[in-house]
Design a protein around this motif. Structure first.
Motif, PDB file in Angstrom:
ATOM      1  N   GLY A   1     -11.684  31.147 -50.102  1.00 40.14           N
ATOM      2  CA  GLY A   1     -12.720  30.635 -49.224  1.00 40.14           C
ATOM      3  C   GLY A   1     -12.605  29.143 -48.977  1.00 40.14           C
ATOM      4  O   GLY A   1     -12.250  28.386 -49.879  1.00 40.14           O
ATOM      5  N   MET A   2     -12.920  28.721 -47.736  1.00 42.13           N
ATOM      6  CA  MET A   2     -12.862  27.308 -47.375  1.00 42.13           C
ATOM      7  C   MET A   2     -14.076  26.924 -46.552  1.00 42.13           C
ATOM      8  O   MET A   2     -14.608  27.740 -45.794  1.00 42.13           O
ATOM      9  N   ALA A   3     -14.482  25.654 -46.690  1.00 38.08           N
ATOM     10  CA  ALA A   3     -15.588  25.125 -45.895  1.00 38.08           C
ATOM     11  C   ALA A   3     -15.416  23.622 -45.757  1.00 38.08           C
ATOM     12  O   ALA A   3     -14.761  22.978 -46.586  1.00 38.08           O
ATOM     13  N   ILE A   4     -16.027  23.060 -44.711  1.00 36.86           N
ATOM     14  CA  ILE A   4     -15.976  21.628 -44.443  1.00 36.86           C
ATOM     15  C   ILE A   4     -17.391  21.082 -44.524  1.00 36.86           C
ATOM     16  O   ILE A   4     -18.330  21.682 -43.972  1.00 36.86           O
ATOM     17  N   THR A   5     -17.561  19.945 -45.200  1.00 31.26           N
ATOM     18  CA  THR A   5     -18.888  19.373 -45.415  1.00 31.26           C
ATOM     19  C   THR A   5     -19.513  18.888 -44.109  1.00 31.26           C
ATOM     20  O   THR A   5     -18.840  18.693 -43.094  1.00 31.26           O
ATOM     21  N   GLU A   6     -20.827  18.667 -44.162  1.00 31.27           N
ATOM     22  CA  GLU A   6     -21.583  18.301 -42.962  1.00 31.27           C
ATOM     23  C   GLU A   6     -21.080  17.010 -42.333  1.00 31.27           C
ATOM     24  O   GLU A   6     -21.063  16.866 -41.101  1.00 31.27           O
ATOM     25  N   ASP A   7     -20.644  16.045 -43.150  1.00 30.30           N
ATOM     26  CA  ASP A   7     -20.144  14.784 -42.596  1.00 30.30           C
ATOM     27  C   ASP A   7     -18.693  14.878 -42.135  1.00 30.30           C
ATOM     28  O   ASP A   7     -18.120  13.888 -41.666  1.00 30.30           O
ATOM     29  N   ARG A   8     -18.094  16.063 -42.259  1.00 27.58           N
ATOM     30  CA  ARG A   8     -16.739  16.358 -41.779  1.00 27.58           C
ATOM     31  C   ARG A   8     -15.662  15.544 -42.485  1.00 27.58           C
ATOM     32  O   ARG A   8     -14.557  15.403 -41.961  1.00 27.58           O
ATOM     33  N   THR A   9     -15.922  15.057 -43.673  1.00 29.49           N
ATOM     34  CA  THR A   9     -14.932  14.236 -44.385  1.00 29.49           C
ATOM     35  C   THR A   9     -14.320  14.936 -45.590  1.00 29.49           C
ATOM     36  O   THR A   9     -13.409  14.372 -46.213  1.00 29.49           O
ATOM     37  N   THR A  10     -14.782  16.137 -45.916  1.00 28.74           N
ATOM     38  CA  THR A  10     -14.279  16.836 -47.108  1.00 28.74           C
ATOM     39  C   THR A  10     -14.072  18.310 -46.796  1.00 28.74           C
ATOM     40  O   THR A  10     -14.946  18.954 -46.186  1.00 28.74           O
ATOM     41  N   LEU A  11     -12.936  18.837 -47.208  1.00 27.17           N
ATOM     42  CA  LEU A  11     -12.675  20.273 -47.154  1.00 27.17           C
ATOM     43  C   LEU A  11     -12.661  20.789 -48.587  1.00 27.17           C
ATOM     44  O   LEU A  11     -11.997  20.202 -49.451  1.00 27.17           O
ATOM     45  N   ILE A  12     -13.411  21.850 -48.835  1.00 26.92           N
ATOM     46  CA  ILE A  12     -13.468  22.478 -50.158  1.00 26.92           C
ATOM     47  C   ILE A  12     -12.834  23.857 -50.070  1.00 26.92           C
ATOM     48  O   ILE A  12     -13.091  24.615 -49.128  1.00 26.92           O
ATOM     49  N   VAL A  13     -11.977  24.165 -51.036  1.00 25.14           N
ATOM     50  CA  VAL A  13     -11.295  25.457 -51.074  1.00 25.14           C
ATOM     51  C   VAL A  13     -11.494  26.093 -52.442  1.00 25.14           C
ATOM     52  O   VAL A  13     -11.479  25.409 -53.473  1.00 25.14           O
TER      53      VAL A  13
END
Length: 276
Positions: free
Chosen positions: A143-155
């Motif tokens: 699973g992957m997602a990008i934070t609200e401020d668009r500066t971090t991708l979490i996997v």
């Protein structure tokens, strides 16, 4: 009150995404992508010959779909499905989850148990794109997602039992890899980010969905009994509805021909944020 069933009778649900008032999700073994509204009404887009998994929407509203075993990326424009990229020469394992950023760049996991990679697929004017390996050395990226401020991708690294964060730059590069949460209770699968930076994570073998914060603290748990947690998404009114995808076994090959996957919902205190 515990989770309520929204829809059921699918073979192996994956990759839920909330978009324009509908939950979209793949039926990986059913060769289909489904939508379900909040009343439980289901529609189906057939994807014959493919095992769809990760989903993501481009800014123009078109849907990207990973075809796991064929290692291709498909695009659905509302009328037809076309192959827009073949990643077979770039990856050594099947494709899995995906997240699409505001520029339409797709970040796609190749799910090797060791030295898995993330591929970035850049859109071009002809809707095809250039593909680049932007991260490697991952233990089954999921699973992957990008934070609200668009500066971090979490996997989610499933076999590593950790969540990993990357700085995401304006050009779509991933840098400054760090551990977001380690030593998790189960292999993490699909994830969703909320407005306070917590990550809801499907803990497959722990039979739970957990909210995990930076550093690894678990602040909330949803027990699903003997079912297997697969993926989750935040959507619905105010993005406070948590959609829970579950089935009866973590290994898809054991579920061929069954209809045991389902979608449950519950309301959470902190709304969703970021992408998806």
């Amino acid at each position: 009150m515990g989770p309520a069933i929204l829809a059921e009778g699918f073979c192996f649900g994956e990759g839920p995404r909330w978009f324009e008032g509908l939950l979209w999700f793949s039926d990986m073994l059913g060769e289909a992508v489904h939508t379900v509204d909040l009343s439980g009404s289901v529609t189906t887009v057939a994807v014959p010959g493919h095992a769809p998994s990760g989903l993501g929407f481009r800014p123009d509203g078109s849907l990207l779909i990973t075809s796991t075993e064929r290692r291709q990326v498909l695009r659905y424009d509302g009328d037809s499905i076309a192959v827009i990229a073949d990643l077979g020469d770039l990856v050594t394992a099947n494709l899995g989850d995906m997240v699409v950023d505001d520029a339409g760049r797709a970040f796609i996991g190749s799910q090797a148990r060791e030295n898995g990679t993330i591929i970035r697929l850049d859109p071009a004017h002809d809707d095809d794109g250039a593909a680049t390996v932007v991260a490697d050395g991952l233990d089954f990226p999921n699973g992957m997602a990008i934070t609200e401020d668009r500066t971090t991708l979490i996997v989610a690294e499933s076999t590593g039992r950790r969540l990993t964060a990357f700085t995401l730059d304006a050009e779509g590069g991933l840098h400054d890899r760090r551990v977001f949460a380690d030593g998790l209770d189960g292999p993490p699968d699909g994830i969703a980010i909320d407005a306070e930076g917590g990550v809801w994570t499907a803990m497959t073998l722990a039979h739970e969905f957990q909210r995990v914060t930076d550093g690894g603290a678990v602040t909330d748990r949803i027990d699903i009994g003997d079912r297997t947690a697969i993926a989750c998404a935040l959507g619905g009114p105010e993005r406070r509805m948590l959609f829970l995808v579950s089935t009866t076994d973590a290994y898809p090959e054991r579920l061929v021909g069954t209809r045991l996957s389902r979608i449950d919902t519950t309301i959470v205190d902190i709304p969703g944020a970021g992408s998806p």
